[in-house]
Each structure stands twice: as C-alpha cells, then as structure tokens.
Design an enzyme around this catalytic site. Structure first.
Site, mmCIF file in Angstrom:
data_model
loop_
_atom_site.group_PDB
_atom_site.id
_atom_site.type_symbol
_atom_site.label_atom_id
_atom_site.label_comp_id
_atom_site.label_asym_id
_atom_site.label_seq_id
_atom_site.Cartn_x
_atom_site.Cartn_y
_atom_site.Cartn_z
ATOM 1 N N HIS A 118 0.836 -1.208 0.000
ATOM 2 C CA HIS A 118 0.000 0.000 0.000
ATOM 3 C C HIS A 118 0.876 1.265 0.000
ATOM 4 C CE1 HIS A 118 -3.760 -2.243 0.773
ATOM 5 N NE2 HIS A 118 -2.995 -2.998 1.535
ATOM 6 N N ASN B 65 -10.018 -3.261 1.804
ATOM 7 C CA ASN B 65 -9.698 -3.175 0.380
ATOM 8 C C ASN B 65 -10.962 -2.904 -0.423
ATOM 9 O OD1 ASN B 65 -6.860 -3.725 0.469
ATOM 10 N ND2 ASN B 65 -7.294 -5.904 0.750
ATOM 11 N N TYR C 165 0.594 -4.334 11.720
ATOM 12 C CA TYR C 165 0.394 -2.943 11.304
ATOM 13 C C TYR C 165 1.059 -1.939 12.260
ATOM 14 C CZ TYR C 165 -2.477 -3.600 7.160
ATOM 15 O OH TYR C 165 -2.898 -3.898 5.900
#
Length: 474
Positions: A52, A124, A334
């Site tokens: 990303h 997404n 993350y």
C-alpha cells in the site's frame, strides 16, 4: 532436498499454517516463526510502506441512519451519530512511484475519530483476499514485488504462488475481472473484508462485516484504456479525487453491514472467519445503516497522507476482533510497521492523533511531543485517585475456544464453489475480459504453472478453463 530454516538455522516443519488454538483460531503468541516472518517483512524497505505504498486520501464523515443499538454499544454506530474520518486509498503491490491505473487490489483504509478513541478499519476494494493465514503473507507479498536478482516484477512468481495456494482463486478471479482496474477511487466499493465483533450493552456478541458501496457508480478500465491513461497520467486517481473534492463534487458511499449472531455461524456452511470467502447475501443480508462522504482534501500530502498510520488494533468499545487468522496477525503487523516506519510516537502526529481525551503511562521515546499529564503516579496499579485506572466494565464477553495447539490446516479445501458462483454471475463480455486479462498476465509464465492454473480453472468451470485456453491460444 534442502530443509527450510529460519534466519538462525532452525528447521521449519510447516511453512503453510500458523499455530492456533483449534482449527478456527485464534493464533498463539508462541508462534515465533510467524512473528519473525511478519516483523522481518515490516523492515524490508525504508521508508515507504512495504505494501500500500502509494496512496491518496481525504477527510470526511460518516452518518448513521439506522438503529443498531441491539447489536453494538459503539457510539460511532448509534443512530444520528456523525463521526469525522480520514480515508486513504492505495494500490497494494506497486511502489511509491507506481502508476495509479495498474491492475491491482486497492486499499480502502478508514480512520474514524470517534468520541471513544480512534477506530481504524483497514480494508480493500474487494471483500476477499488471496490467503487466509498470515503465515503465508510475507511470501505472497514477495511474489507481488520485484525479483531481488533481476529487480523486475514477475508474472511467473505470482502465478506460481497462486496455483500452489488455490485458496487465492476467488480473489484472483476478482482481480482479473473487469473490476481489476477501477477507473478512479471514487468509482469503486470498499470493504472491511475481515469478520469483526459487535458487542451490545448486554455484553452479547455478533459477528459483522463492513461494506461501503459507491454512490458514484462502478467504473472500470480495460487493459488498453489503462495503458493509454498511464502513458498520459501516472497520477490519474490522485488527480481525480483531489479535483473532485476541490470543486465540491464530494464522493459518497452507502454504509452497509452484514450481521450474524454468534450462535448462527453454522448457517454459512464454512468457517465464517475465512478471508478468502464472502458471506452470501442470501444467508446474511446487507443492512443499510448510513452514508460516508469525503469533503476535504489534506493540506500537506506528506504530513497527512504519507504519515497516516492505520491499524486494525485500534478499536472502540462495542467493536472487537474475531478468530480470523489474517486479522489476528495484522493486529501485530500494522502497528509494528508504523513504529518502524515513522517512529515509536507515530500516534502523536496530527493525522493519527485521537480527538478524545487520552490517559496513558507510555512516556518518552523518540519524537515525543506530548505534554506529561500524570502527577504522583507514573505507573499502574497505583494508590492515587487522580491517576488513570483500568475499567473492567469494558471487558468483552468470553470467546469460547476449543482444540489443540498445532499448526492447523484450514477447515476446508473448497477453493472452487465461490469462484464458480462469481464466474456464473458474469455476463459474456465480462467473461471475455476475464479470459484476456488472465492471458495477458501469463506472459513469461512457465508452461507447467500455466497448466496447473488451467486445471484449477477447470474445477471452477470448464467454460472458465476453455476461455483462458482460447485467449492463450493453447
């Protein structure tokens, strides 16, 4: 045969399945091989995101119009609630300088600045993903990135992985369909993709999936249209989003939910936490619950878009996790990536900072610009009434687990039913685009890998396989 090991020479017995408590999960922290893989992947590139990398974003708000109090106590989902947000779109595989209009999955990450803290929904533009166990994620992303020897992207690597991991067939079919290249970020849907929890004020749990349906309508590009656009403008999606908002043409999405009672998971007939599968709408209908709008552009791209940091670990009371193995791993991966990429105190940056009061004993660290609020106690538990304390009334209901700790294989190997259903929904034009897109993506792919792919397509539908064969001129 060479035995696979980790970086310290420890032999790896199973590189396909992570350790979990029972076949449905959740994952176990003792799975050091999974943590090693994920932590290593997060540190493979600097300074851009490993996935990303290239994104566009805007500020906006979400308004809830339905009464969801029976399902969740989260303030963000109470009727009439308006919550400010920041939404970052992205391509997944390409680097920071990649063209916007490439065939790729698109990221749809939303940071909600709720009254109870930040809630990040990291999704997404597809309701599914290529894999269902995060143990495979670093390897999968390697196939989407450059070959370290040639520094070239490899169709052969992508198809080799996909055909050896046939759970990816559903997502591959979506990616290679006419929806594989959205015309703009405004003209595509968004999905939370994972299964999450809703918890109501009676401490009852429901499973939930989040959907955002574009009100601009779906628009996509063919390979030829995308190639022509990229030749003129590599920033087409960024330009479109920025210009639309600047002129007051604010993009909107309908907010929809699928909600399933904890006791009703057997109705699906498969693992409800499997990220490669959708919940059929005939079994779990979509509920219209509100609207999301984007109405303000960032003022500084680097400060607000490049330094925006999302993580599914950011949740609020009334919203929780599920045993989804991919989600469980992302809860670690993350924030670990953000600490590495932009620093320990990334949460203090304005775009990431919550808008409600925060009370923490985390102090110091590089680039800590926060004011120190605590008085006598700089630790917890403590004896001081004016110091922050835990509140056990916010504990979630028990999640009952079963099974042995082992590297469990997935509960089913039905890789074909849902791709078949998707294929059968396509009209003839969409099928022809699917065949051509797959054939184009197989340039320079080894014949044995193509043959393996065709065998999988045959199991989805003979028409699927025959269409690809014709497009390949086999």
């Amino acid at each position: 045969m060479k035995r696979m090991t980790n970086d310290f020479g420890n032999i790896i017995a199973d590189n396909q399945n992570s350790l979990s408590a029972g076949a449905k999960g959740p994952l176990l922290l003792q799975d050091y091989l999974l943590l090693e893989k994920l932590a290593h992947q997060n540190r493979e590139r600097i300074p851009e995101r490993t996935v990303h990398a290239k994104g566009s974003a805007a500020y906006g708000e979400m308004k809830i119009t339905a009464d969801l109090s029976a399902y969740t106590k989260a303030k963000v989902f109470q009727k009439g609630e308006v919550t400010p947000l920041f939404l970052r779109f992205s391509t997944v595989a390409g680097e920071l300088g990649a063209a916007d209009a490439e065939r790729d999955v698109r990221g749809f990450a939303v940071k909600f600045y709720t009254k109870e803290g930040n809630w990040d929904l990291v999704g997404n533009n597809t309701p599914t993903f290529f894999i269902r166990d995060a143990y495979k994620f670093p390897d999968f992303i390697h196939t989407q990135k450059r070959n370290p020897r040639s520094n070239l992207r490899s169709n052969n690597a992508a198809w080799d992985f996909w055909t050896l991991c046939p759970e990816s067939l559903h997502q591959v079919t979506i990616l290679m369909s006419d929806r594989g290249i959205p015309a703009t970020y405004r003209h595509m849907h968004g999905f939370g993709s994972h299964t999450y929890s809703f918890i109501n004020d009676k401490n009852e749990r429901f499973w939930v999936k989040f959907h955002f349906k574009t009100l601009q309508g779906i628009k996509n590009l063919s390979n030829k249209e995308a190639q022509e656009l990229i030749a003129k403008d590599r920033e087409s999606h960024q330009r479109d989003l920025y210009n639309a908002i600047e002129k007051g043409d604010f993009p909107k999405w309908k907010v929809q939910l699928q909600i399933l009672a904890e006791k009703d998971t057997d109705k699906l007939g498969f693992n409800p936490f499997d990220l490669t599968k959708i919940w059929p709408h005939s079994v779990v209908p979509l509920m219209d619950v509100g609207e999301l709008i984007l109405n303000k552009n960032p003022q500084n791209y680097f400060n607000e878009v490049e330094q925006a940091a999302f993580s599914p670990s950011n949740i609020v009371p009334g919203i929780g996790f599920s045993p989804d193995k991919m989600l469980q791993a992302r809860i670690f991966s993350y924030p670990d990536a953000q600490r590495y990429r932009i620093g320990t105190n990334y949460h203090l940056l304005p775009v990431n900072r919550p808008r409600n009061e925060t009370n923490t004993y985390n102090v110091a660290g590089a680039m800590n610009s926060d004011s120190y609020k605590n008085k006598e106690a700089y630790y917890e538990p403590n004896s001081y009434d004016d110091s922050p304390k835990e509140d056990r009334s916010y504990l979630e209901p028990d999640l009952f687990l079963e099974g042995s700790a082992q590297r469990h294989a997935p509960l089913d190997e039905d890789f074909y039913t849902q791709p078949r259903a998707l294929f059968n929904l396509m009209n003839e034009n969409q099928k022809e685009q699917l065949f051509e897109n797959i054939a184009n993506s197989m340039e320079d792919v080894n014949e044995k890998i193509i043959d393996r792919a065709l065998k999988h397509f045959e199991k989805i539908s003979p028409d699927y396989a025959n269409g690809v064969k014709k497009a390949l001129k086999k």
